[in-house]
Design an enzyme around this catalytic site. Structure first.
Site, PDB file in Angstrom:
ATOM      1  CG  ASP A  84      10.321  -1.697   2.678  1.00 51.93           C
ATOM      2  OD1 ASP A  84       9.348  -2.464   2.494  1.00 51.93           O
ATOM      3  OD2 ASP A  84      10.875  -1.095   1.749  1.00 51.93           O
TER       4      ASP A  84
ATOM      5  CG  HIS B 204       6.817  -4.488   1.601  1.00 54.30           C
ATOM      6  ND1 HIS B 204       7.124  -3.149   1.472  1.00 54.30           N
ATOM      7  CD2 HIS B 204       5.701  -4.705   0.867  1.00 54.30           C
ATOM      8  CE1 HIS B 204       6.228  -2.584   0.678  1.00 54.30           C
ATOM      9  NE2 HIS B 204       5.353  -3.500   0.303  1.00 54.30           N
TER      10      HIS B 204
ATOM     11  CB  SER C 233       2.007  -2.689   0.873  1.00 50.90           C
ATOM     12  OG  SER C 233       1.737  -3.864   0.144  1.00 50.90           O
TER      13      SER C 233
END
Length: 178
Positions: free
Chosen positions: A168, A154, A156
């Site tokens: 993802d 993941h 971010s």
């Protein structure tokens, strides 16, 4: 993208032929994967073992390595701003594996690191910042100086800036120690 993968595999093969296998503190790694918004990625990395192990009383041990990568992302979600980007990443990774040095040896790993992206948009996804944090968990198997594995990752910006769409990836990895 298939031509790029073929050339990378040829380069890895050449590196393996020229490298001294007794050293085995470095590994080359090739990862390919797929993610949100029909995004595909291809990464080439180099890992350097920490030469330190923990919890060595039983048959398993915890070790670690640095993983430096260069990657290319491509999205099939057509937009007018950006369908591809490049990344550079550095991730410390912890790995739990058997102490045995021969045969098939499974492993579990986890890492959290930094990724610098060439663009802040891929497909319809707005990542807002070029700096992204990448966390992953993975599993695989070592056999001699080769390993194959799977990772879920993941990425971010940890809400540094909004929107924080994140992305993802499911990745397959192949590595070779030298």
């Amino acid at each position: 993208m298939l031509d790029i993968a073929r050339n990378v595999f040829a380069g890895l093969g050449l590196c393996a032929a020229l490298a001294a296998p007794a050293c085995a503190q470095y590994r080359t790694e090739l990862s390919t994967g797929w993610g949100n918004d029909n995004t595909r990625l291809l990464r080439l990395g180099v890992a350097r073992d920490w030469q330190q192990t923990w919890f060595t009383d039983g048959n398993w041990q915890l070790s670690g390595h640095w993983l430096a990568e260069i990657g290319y992302w491509n999205s099939d979600e057509r937009n007018h701003q950006n369908d591809n980007l490049w990344e550079v990443a550095l991730t410390p990774v912890l790995r739990l594996a058997p102490k045995a040095t021969t045969g098939l040896r499974p492993y579990l790993e986890a890492g959290v690191g930094g990724h610098l992206l060439s663009e802040t948009r891929i497909g319809e996804r707005k990542l807002s910042t070029a700096w992204q944090f990448g966390s992953h968990i993975g599993t695989g198997v070592n056999c001699g100086q080769f390993a194959i594995g799977y990772r879920f990752q993941h990425l971010s910006n940890a809400s540094i800036k909004r929107p924080n769409d994140g992305i993802d990836f499911h990745m397959l990895t192949a590595s070779m120690a030298f």
